[in-house]
Each structure stands twice: as structure tokens, then as C-alpha cells.
Design a protein around this motif. Structure first.
Motif, PDB file in Angstrom:
ATOM      1  N   ASN A 137       1.540   9.319   8.257  1.00 53.78           N
ATOM      2  CA  ASN A 137       0.666   8.543   9.151  1.00 53.78           C
ATOM      3  C   ASN A 137       0.747   7.048   8.852  1.00 53.78           C
ATOM      4  N   LEU A 138       0.859   6.714   7.585  1.00 54.87           N
ATOM      5  CA  LEU A 138       0.961   5.307   7.190  1.00 54.87           C
ATOM      6  C   LEU A 138       2.250   4.679   7.726  1.00 54.87           C
ATOM      7  N   LEU A 139       3.331   5.435   7.739  1.00 53.81           N
ATOM      8  CA  LEU A 139       4.603   4.919   8.263  1.00 53.81           C
ATOM      9  C   LEU A 139       4.506   4.582   9.749  1.00 53.81           C
ATOM     10  N   ASN A 140       3.709   5.324  10.494  1.00 60.17           N
ATOM     11  CA  ASN A 140       3.519   5.029  11.919  1.00 60.17           C
ATOM     12  C   ASN A 140       2.788   3.703  12.138  1.00 60.17           C
ATOM     13  N   ASP A 141       1.970   3.304  11.169  1.00 61.90           N
ATOM     14  CA  ASP A 141       1.208   2.059  11.294  1.00 61.90           C
ATOM     15  C   ASP A 141       2.110   0.824  11.317  1.00 61.90           C
ATOM     16  N   PHE A 142       3.289   0.923  10.712  1.00 60.03           N
ATOM     17  CA  PHE A 142       4.206  -0.223  10.708  1.00 60.03           C
ATOM     18  C   PHE A 142       4.576  -0.615  12.140  1.00 60.03           C
ATOM     19  N   ARG A 143       4.931   0.363  12.949  1.00 61.38           N
ATOM     20  CA  ARG A 143       5.334   0.071  14.327  1.00 61.38           C
ATOM     21  C   ARG A 143       4.137  -0.430  15.139  1.00 61.38           C
ATOM     22  N   MET A 144       2.957   0.123  14.884  1.00 62.00           N
ATOM     23  CA  MET A 144       1.775  -0.293  15.644  1.00 62.00           C
ATOM     24  C   MET A 144       1.442  -1.761  15.400  1.00 62.00           C
ATOM     25  N   VAL A 145       1.502  -2.201  14.149  1.00 63.25           N
ATOM     26  CA  VAL A 145       1.180  -3.604  13.863  1.00 63.25           C
ATOM     27  C   VAL A 145       2.300  -4.522  14.357  1.00 63.25           C
ATOM     28  N   ALA A 146       3.535  -4.039  14.350  1.00 67.70           N
ATOM     29  CA  ALA A 146       4.637  -4.841  14.887  1.00 67.70           C
ATOM     30  C   ALA A 146       4.463  -5.055  16.386  1.00 67.70           C
ATOM     31  N   ASP A 147       4.020  -4.021  17.085  1.00 72.65           N
ATOM     32  CA  ASP A 147       3.760  -4.160  18.520  1.00 72.65           C
ATOM     33  C   ASP A 147       2.592  -5.108  18.783  1.00 72.65           C
ATOM     34  N   ALA A 148       1.524  -4.942  18.011  1.00 74.12           N
ATOM     35  CA  ALA A 148       0.314  -5.748  18.231  1.00 74.12           C
ATOM     36  C   ALA A 148       0.560  -7.231  17.981  1.00 74.12           C
ATOM     37  N   VAL A 200       0.849  -1.205   0.000  1.00 68.20           N
ATOM     38  CA  VAL A 200       0.000   0.000   0.000  1.00 68.20           C
ATOM     39  C   VAL A 200       0.878   1.246   0.000  1.00 68.20           C
ATOM     40  N   LEU A 201       1.918   1.243   0.806  1.00 69.77           N
ATOM     41  CA  LEU A 201       2.852   2.378   0.852  1.00 69.77           C
ATOM     42  C   LEU A 201       3.427   2.652  -0.537  1.00 69.77           C
ATOM     43  N   ALA A 202       3.886   1.600  -1.206  1.00 64.81           N
ATOM     44  CA  ALA A 202       4.496   1.766  -2.533  1.00 64.81           C
ATOM     45  C   ALA A 202       3.491   2.313  -3.544  1.00 64.81           C
ATOM     46  N   THR A 203       2.255   1.817  -3.523  1.00 67.38           N
ATOM     47  CA  THR A 203       1.278   2.298  -4.510  1.00 67.38           C
ATOM     48  C   THR A 203       0.850   3.737  -4.214  1.00 67.38           C
ATOM     49  N   THR A 218      13.342   4.727   4.330  1.00 72.21           N
ATOM     50  CA  THR A 218      14.282   4.901   3.224  1.00 72.21           C
ATOM     51  C   THR A 218      13.549   4.922   1.888  1.00 72.21           C
ATOM     52  N   VAL A 219      12.593   4.015   1.745  1.00 75.74           N
ATOM     53  CA  VAL A 219      11.795   3.978   0.512  1.00 75.74           C
ATOM     54  C   VAL A 219      11.037   5.300   0.337  1.00 75.74           C
ATOM     55  N   GLU A 220      10.549   5.859   1.438  1.00 80.61           N
ATOM     56  CA  GLU A 220       9.827   7.134   1.356  1.00 80.61           C
ATOM     57  C   GLU A 220      10.745   8.273   0.926  1.00 80.61           C
ATOM     58  N   TYR A 221      11.957   8.333   1.465  1.00 84.68           N
ATOM     59  CA  TYR A 221      12.892   9.382   1.043  1.00 84.68           C
ATOM     60  C   TYR A 221      13.187   9.284  -0.451  1.00 84.68           C
ATOM     61  N   TYR A 223      15.291 -10.228  15.279  1.00 86.84           N
ATOM     62  CA  TYR A 223      14.844  -8.901  15.720  1.00 86.84           C
ATOM     63  C   TYR A 223      15.459  -7.810  14.842  1.00 86.84           C
ATOM     64  N   THR A 224      16.745  -7.962  14.522  1.00 89.01           N
ATOM     65  CA  THR A 224      17.418  -6.971  13.677  1.00 89.01           C
ATOM     66  C   THR A 224      16.781  -6.928  12.297  1.00 89.01           C
ATOM     67  N   LEU A 225      16.481  -8.083  11.747  1.00 88.12           N
ATOM     68  CA  LEU A 225      15.812  -8.146  10.447  1.00 88.12           C
ATOM     69  C   LEU A 225      14.439  -7.494  10.512  1.00 88.12           C
ATOM     70  N   MET A 226      13.679  -7.790  11.578  1.00 89.63           N
ATOM     71  CA  MET A 226      12.356  -7.198  11.749  1.00 89.63           C
ATOM     72  C   MET A 226      12.463  -5.683  11.888  1.00 89.63           C
ATOM     73  N   ASP A 227      13.420  -5.217  12.683  1.00 89.36           N
ATOM     74  CA  ASP A 227      13.557  -3.778  12.913  1.00 89.36           C
ATOM     75  C   ASP A 227      13.893  -3.045  11.620  1.00 89.36           C
ATOM     76  N   ALA A 228      14.731  -3.657  10.793  1.00 83.97           N
ATOM     77  CA  ALA A 228      15.046  -3.047   9.494  1.00 83.97           C
ATOM     78  C   ALA A 228      13.810  -2.994   8.608  1.00 83.97           C
ATOM     79  N   THR A 229      13.034  -4.072   8.612  1.00 81.10           N
ATOM     80  CA  THR A 229      11.837  -4.136   7.770  1.00 81.10           C
ATOM     81  C   THR A 229      10.765  -3.159   8.227  1.00 81.10           C
ATOM     82  N   ILE A 230      10.635  -2.984   9.533  1.00 80.40           N
ATOM     83  CA  ILE A 230       9.576  -2.135  10.086  1.00 80.40           C
ATOM     84  C   ILE A 230       9.990  -0.668  10.144  1.00 80.40           C
TER      85      ILE A 230
END
Length: 199
Positions: free
Chosen positions: A138-149, A50-53, A174-177, A161-168
Motif C-alpha cells: 500500500n505504501l508503494l502505491n502512495d508514491f504514484r499518488m503524490v507524484a500525480d498530486a 519511511v519505506l526504508a525504515t 527494486t528496493v522492496e524486492y 520525466y525519466t528521472l522522476m519515473d525511475a524515482t517514483i
């Protein structure tokens, strides 16, 4: 001698059974955690799509509003992809409501997306780009929320954990920049000029 031996054996068997029970419960908890993390990872994958589109729609629609009318069909097709992605997020959340609990975030995303689409007509490319970018923040903040949930944030193993943290945390930012740079370049190319603010 025999009753004492039977008593000792009974105590040892009880202890052994207790340890086996605790290990079984621990393994079941680990399996349940892995299942929850898998659900969270699948949701994050859809969220990345969704972020990419949305980013692609931002770039194309801003270029269209800056003068490249040939992009209109592609803008509409990309808008349909965003809507389909939001519907997929909703379906995944509904299937795992007790775990994910992202209904409020999905409703917010959908409302913001509808507003961005409605405000496109009559907007400049810059205004459109800014509205899309606000939605993406706002969409970028949702990544951390779903990771916590889903428990992804609480992964006890350093490598995963390191792999997850990079992905989240790192990859979406970086993709957004990069997407902002690409979108600004496309808008400048479509308008064939650059304002002092963009320089």
C-alpha cells in the motif's frame, strides 16, 4: 501620414505588450509548476525514508520473532523511526494541504502501522513478515499518488520525466524486492532452519 503612423505604432505596441504578457504568464506558470514539483519531490524523499525504515523493521522484527531476542532494542528504536517518519509526512502534508492532499493515505498508513505493531506479540516471524509486506504494498502505491498530486507525473521534459519515473516507480519496487530477500535471509539465519515454502 502622422495619424496613420501613430495608429500603426499603437497596434504594434499593443501586440508587443500582449505577447510580453503571455510570455510572463507562461513563465509564472512554469515557476509555479517547478515549486509544486519541489514540494512533491521533498515529500517523496520522506516517503522513501519511511519505506526504508518499515523494511528494516520488518527484517529485524521477523528475525526477533524467529528467535534472535538480542534484536528487541533495535526493533523498538526502528519503530520509533517509522513513527517519526509518519509524523514528518503529516507535517509536510499539512504545510501543503491544497497541493498534496495526502491525509487519507497518511491516516491509512498510520492505522496499518499501529495494527502491525499490535499484532507482533504472539505472531510468528512469517506472519509478521507478511503483515509488514502488505503494508509496504500500500505504501508503494502512495508514491504514484503524490507524484500525480504535485505534478511530477506531468513533467514535460523527457530527461527530468525519466528521472522522476525511475524515482517514483522503479527504485521503490527494486528496493522492496531486495529488502524482501534480505529480510528472508535474516529470518532464516535467526531460526537456523528453512521451511519448504522458503526454499
Amino acid at each position: 501620414f502622422a495619424p496613420k503612423m501613430m495608429l500603426v505604432m499603437g497596434i504594434l505596441l499593443s501586440l508587443l505588450f500582449g505577447v510580453a504578457t503571455l510570455q510572463t504568464l507562461d513563465r509564472m506558470t512554469a515557476v509555479r509548476s517547478m515549486h509544486d514539483e519541489q514540494i512533491g519531490a521533498n515529500y517523496v524523499g520522506t516517503l522513501l525514508g519511511v519505506l526504508a525504515t518499515v523494511q528494516q523493521h520488518r527484517g529485524m522484527s521477523s528475525s526477533m520473532l524467529n528467535g534472535d531476542a538480542s534484536l528487541a532494542p533495535k526493533v523498538e528504536a526502528k519503530a520509533a523511526e517509522v513513527a517519526a517518519g509518519i509524523a514528518q509526512l503529516k507535517a509536510q502534508n499539512d504545510a501543503n494541504l491544497a497541493l498534496l492532499d495526502q491525509a487519507a493515505q497518511i491516516d491509512r498508513l498510520n492505522d496499518e502501522w499501529v495494527a502491525v505493531r499490535q499484532l507482533m506479540s504472539g505472531a510468528t516471524g512469517g506472519e509478521n513478515f507478511r503483515r509488514h509486506s502488505d503494508l509496504i504494498v500500500n505504501l508503494l502505491n502512495d508514491f504514484r499518488m503524490v507524484a500525480d498530486a504535485s505534478g511530477l507525473t506531468f513533467d514535460p521534459f523527457p530527461d527530468s520525466y525519466t528521472l522522476m519515473d525511475a524515482t517514483i516507480g522503479i527504485v521503490p519496487q527494486t528496493v522492496e524486492y531486495l529488502a524482501r530477500l534480505r529480510g528472508l535471509a535474516a529470518a532464516i539465519s535467526a531460526s537456523r532452519s528453512m521451511s519448504p515454502e522458503k526454499a
